[in-house]
Design a protein around this motif. Structure first.
Motif, mmCIF file in Angstrom:
data_model
loop_
_atom_site.group_PDB
_atom_site.id
_atom_site.type_symbol
_atom_site.label_atom_id
_atom_site.label_comp_id
_atom_site.label_asym_id
_atom_site.label_seq_id
_atom_site.Cartn_x
_atom_site.Cartn_y
_atom_site.Cartn_z
ATOM 1 N N GLY A 66 0.833 -1.208 0.000
ATOM 2 C CA GLY A 66 0.000 0.000 0.000
ATOM 3 C C GLY A 66 0.865 1.254 0.000
ATOM 4 N N ALA A 67 0.205 2.404 -0.253
ATOM 5 C CA ALA A 67 0.952 3.679 -0.269
ATOM 6 C C ALA A 67 1.249 4.155 1.148
ATOM 7 N N GLY A 68 0.374 3.799 2.102
ATOM 8 C CA GLY A 68 0.590 4.198 3.497
ATOM 9 C C GLY A 68 1.180 3.034 4.285
ATOM 10 N N GLY A 139 -0.967 17.839 2.318
ATOM 11 C CA GLY A 139 -0.045 16.791 1.855
ATOM 12 C C GLY A 139 0.367 17.036 0.427
ATOM 13 N N LEU A 140 1.656 17.285 0.227
ATOM 14 C CA LEU A 140 2.180 17.506 -1.133
ATOM 15 C C LEU A 140 3.139 16.388 -1.487
ATOM 16 N N GLY A 141 2.706 15.147 -1.281
ATOM 17 C CA GLY A 141 3.531 13.995 -1.618
ATOM 18 C C GLY A 141 3.197 13.476 -2.995
ATOM 19 N N GLY A 160 -1.557 24.075 -1.416
ATOM 20 C CA GLY A 160 -1.169 22.819 -0.757
ATOM 21 C C GLY A 160 -0.429 23.124 0.527
ATOM 22 N N TRP A 161 -0.436 22.150 1.417
ATOM 23 C CA TRP A 161 0.223 22.317 2.718
ATOM 24 C C TRP A 161 1.073 21.082 2.986
ATOM 25 N N SER A 162 2.300 21.308 3.413
ATOM 26 C CA SER A 162 3.190 20.174 3.689
ATOM 27 C C SER A 162 3.956 20.466 4.976
ATOM 28 N N ARG A 163 4.814 19.539 5.356
ATOM 29 C CA ARG A 163 5.576 19.738 6.589
ATOM 30 C C ARG A 163 6.722 20.722 6.352
ATOM 31 N N CYS A 192 -7.760 15.808 2.307
ATOM 32 C CA CYS A 192 -6.737 15.308 3.227
ATOM 33 C C CYS A 192 -5.946 14.190 2.561
ATOM 34 N N LEU A 193 -4.678 14.459 2.308
ATOM 35 C CA LEU A 193 -3.794 13.460 1.681
ATOM 36 C C LEU A 193 -2.435 13.428 2.384
ATOM 37 N N VAL A 194 -2.468 13.593 3.716
ATOM 38 C CA VAL A 194 -1.230 13.392 4.482
ATOM 39 C C VAL A 194 -1.220 11.951 4.977
ATOM 40 N N ASP A 198 1.759 10.167 14.204
ATOM 41 C CA ASP A 198 1.394 10.755 15.507
ATOM 42 C C ASP A 198 1.032 12.222 15.359
ATOM 43 N N SER A 199 1.694 12.921 14.414
ATOM 44 C CA SER A 199 1.396 14.353 14.312
ATOM 45 C C SER A 199 0.201 14.663 13.416
ATOM 46 N N THR A 200 -0.326 13.708 12.694
ATOM 47 C CA THR A 200 -1.503 14.016 11.857
ATOM 48 C C THR A 200 -2.771 13.301 12.339
ATOM 49 N N VAL A 221 -9.416 11.394 2.085
ATOM 50 C CA VAL A 221 -8.933 10.210 1.373
ATOM 51 C C VAL A 221 -7.614 9.747 1.990
ATOM 52 N N GLY A 222 -7.285 10.283 3.183
ATOM 53 C CA GLY A 222 -6.047 9.863 3.858
ATOM 54 C C GLY A 222 -6.282 8.552 4.572
ATOM 55 N N ARG A 223 -6.551 8.664 5.867
ATOM 56 C CA ARG A 223 -6.875 7.499 6.683
ATOM 57 C C ARG A 223 -7.985 7.882 7.652
ATOM 58 N N VAL A 246 -16.194 10.999 2.438
ATOM 59 C CA VAL A 246 -15.409 10.200 3.379
ATOM 60 C C VAL A 246 -15.118 8.846 2.737
ATOM 61 N N ASP A 247 -13.858 8.604 2.444
ATOM 62 C CA ASP A 247 -13.485 7.316 1.821
ATOM 63 C C ASP A 247 -12.865 6.364 2.833
ATOM 64 N N VAL A 248 -12.354 6.923 3.932
ATOM 65 C CA VAL A 248 -11.616 6.101 4.908
ATOM 66 C C VAL A 248 -12.187 6.355 6.297
ATOM 67 N N CYS A 249 -12.298 5.299 7.077
ATOM 68 C CA CYS A 249 -12.953 5.414 8.378
ATOM 69 C C CYS A 249 -12.177 4.630 9.420
HETATM 70 P P1 NDP Z 1 3.856 10.956 0.680
HETATM 71 O O1 NDP Z 1 4.640 10.383 1.803
HETATM 72 O O2 NDP Z 1 4.427 10.949 -0.691
HETATM 73 O O3 NDP Z 1 3.486 12.478 1.019
HETATM 74 C C1 NDP Z 1 3.076 12.875 2.267
HETATM 75 C C2 NDP Z 1 2.887 14.386 2.303
HETATM 76 O O4 NDP Z 1 2.300 14.735 3.566
HETATM 77 C C3 NDP Z 1 4.213 15.143 2.201
HETATM 78 O O5 NDP Z 1 4.037 16.312 1.434
HETATM 79 C C4 NDP Z 1 4.495 15.521 3.666
HETATM 80 O O6 NDP Z 1 5.215 16.724 3.846
HETATM 81 C C5 NDP Z 1 3.099 15.727 4.199
HETATM 82 N N1 NDP Z 1 3.086 15.549 5.639
HETATM 83 C C6 NDP Z 1 3.372 14.458 6.366
HETATM 84 N N2 NDP Z 1 3.297 14.717 7.689
HETATM 85 C C7 NDP Z 1 2.974 16.024 7.779
HETATM 86 C C8 NDP Z 1 2.771 16.903 8.865
HETATM 87 N N3 NDP Z 1 2.875 16.491 10.135
HETATM 88 N N4 NDP Z 1 2.468 18.182 8.603
HETATM 89 C C9 NDP Z 1 2.374 18.618 7.325
HETATM 90 N N5 NDP Z 1 2.561 17.843 6.243
HETATM 91 C C10 NDP Z 1 2.853 16.555 6.474
HETATM 92 O O7 NDP Z 1 2.445 10.220 0.700
HETATM 93 P P2 NDP Z 1 1.452 9.904 -0.534
HETATM 94 O O8 NDP Z 1 1.110 11.185 -1.206
HETATM 95 O O9 NDP Z 1 1.991 8.808 -1.379
HETATM 96 O O10 NDP Z 1 0.192 9.296 0.248
HETATM 97 C C11 NDP Z 1 -0.482 10.033 1.239
HETATM 98 C C12 NDP Z 1 -1.490 9.142 1.966
HETATM 99 O O11 NDP Z 1 -2.603 8.854 1.152
HETATM 100 C C13 NDP Z 1 -0.984 7.749 2.352
HETATM 101 O O12 NDP Z 1 -0.171 7.785 3.504
HETATM 102 C C14 NDP Z 1 -2.280 7.027 2.621
HETATM 103 O O13 NDP Z 1 -2.681 7.197 3.968
HETATM 104 C C15 NDP Z 1 -3.296 7.758 1.728
HETATM 105 N N6 NDP Z 1 -3.811 6.882 0.664
HETATM 106 C C16 NDP Z 1 -5.141 6.609 0.633
HETATM 107 C C17 NDP Z 1 -5.670 5.787 -0.334
HETATM 108 C C18 NDP Z 1 -7.138 5.529 -0.412
HETATM 109 O O14 NDP Z 1 -7.572 4.669 -1.208
HETATM 110 N N7 NDP Z 1 -7.960 6.224 0.330
HETATM 111 C C19 NDP Z 1 -4.813 5.159 -1.359
HETATM 112 C C20 NDP Z 1 -3.442 5.534 -1.263
HETATM 113 C C21 NDP Z 1 -2.957 6.356 -0.276
HETATM 114 P P3 NDP Z 1 6.748 16.884 3.340
HETATM 115 O O15 NDP Z 1 6.650 16.892 1.826
HETATM 116 O O16 NDP Z 1 7.144 18.202 3.887
HETATM 117 O O17 NDP Z 1 7.494 15.698 3.878
#
Ligand code: NDP
Length: 308
Positions: A66-68, A139-141, A160-163, A192-194, A198-200, A221-223, A246-249
């Protein structure tokens, strides 16, 4: 040297087929049939076995399917074993589709029209230009960065917002707790895509909802652990928010009596925003094995201390 897959066996059979084409010299096994365990160098698993290093004493890499990685018990994985999460084009495309669908359905009042059709109600509501709607992605991942350009292409005003500070063409980038308030203040549709760390955990709570413009919408769509469910219900009921997708619960599946199932301002889907696709997942894993052999950094390498 061999590869073991330990996740859904139906998809595993597809992995086996693609793997045989991409890396024919590497034996591929589907758990629990692992061949000679001493040969296993690579494991792709959703949940690795509790006795990881006893089961696979010569393991070199743990690939998460998985991605997470929030569901993983990192304590069973020694520091010397790299953990690589799934960064593959299939997951990215699926997420771009889902988020685009969710944002457009909110932007174009889709739920309202579905309800009106049932009532034979021909009321037209004003169509707002996309440029008047401000979308913000937490989340800018790999996923957030893919979703934003697609939304930009419709004309939405994007942020977008990132760490840590980042830059993206045409996207207002904010970083860290200090800039969170300014980011939320300009966001009408929040995605929501972080990763869940513990911090999120619980980031989507009353405080965050109150910081958005009144009547904003939220797409999670995070968790499930990102969302404080009671705070969302309260915010929807008192008008702080207008809508939620809401996709995740937590837990999944959501219990049958849960109010999200029938709430008029909630669209609920069973964690299907995106899924790992066997063909592109195998491409990503094989490319990473090749990178490892060449001494290049693997893509999707997890920083265990950071938690993502
Ligand atoms: P990445 O690890 O590539 O990106 C994570 C982003 O979140 C980065 O930009 C990071 O900041 C930011 N981030 C992390 N922690 C913090 C924080 N404390 N404060 C601010 N920004 C933060 O992850 P992906 O984009 O690949 O995936 C994100 C999430 O999507 C997965 O972890 C998973 O939970 C979820 N997901 C859900 C799916 C679904 O079907 N619903 C499917 C796939 C994934 P920085 O760039 O500064 O490090």
């Amino acid at each position: 040297m061999s590869f073991v897959y330990k996740a859904d066996p139906v998809r595993g059979a597809e992995w086996a087929e693609f793997f045989a084409r991409k890396m024919p010299d590497m034996p591929f096994h589907i758990w629990p049939d692992v061949g000679d365990a001493r040969d296993v160098r690579y494991l792709a698993a959703w949940q690795p076995p509790a006795n990881l290093m006893t089961d696979f004493p010569n393991l070199e890499v743990l690939f998460c399917t998985g991605a997470g990685i929030d569901h993983l018990d990192l304590s069973v994985v020694p520091d010397a074993i790299p953990i690589v999460r799934m960064v593959e084009t299939g997951i990215v495309s699926g997420m771009v589709e889902y988020v685009t669908l969710a944002v457009l359905s909110i932007h174009r009042d889709w739920k309202t029209y579905l309800e009106q059709q049932r009532e034979r109600d021909w009321t037209a509501h004003r169509v707002r230009p996309a440029s008047s709607r401000r979308v913000g992605v937490l989340g800018l991942g790999s996923l957030g960065r893919a979703v934003l350009p697609r939304l930009q292409s419709f004309g939405f005003s994007c942020a977008g917002w990132s760490r840590f500070p980042q830059q993206m063409d045409g996207v207002d980038c904010y970083a860290g707790a200090d800039e969170m308030g300014a980011f939320l203040k300009r966001t009408d549709i929040l995605i929501c895509l972080v990763p869940l760390t513990d911090s999120t955990r619980g980031i989507l709570d009353k405080r965050l909802f109150d910081a958005l413009p009144r009547g904003a919408a939220v797409i999670n769509v995070g968790r499930g652990g990102h969302l404080v469910q009671d705070d969302l219900l309260q915010a929807l009921n008192d008008g702080t928010l207008s809508y939620a997708v809401v996709d995740v619960c937590e837990p999944e599946p959501l219990p049958r009596h849960h109010p999200f199932w029938t709430h008029p301002k909630v669209t609920l889907t069973p964690h299907i925003a995106s899924m790992t696709q066997p063909e592109t997942a195998v491409e990503a894993v094989v490319a990473n094995i090749r990178r490892l052999k060449e001494g290049s950094p693997m893509i999707g390498l997890v920083d265990s201390a950071r938690g993502y």
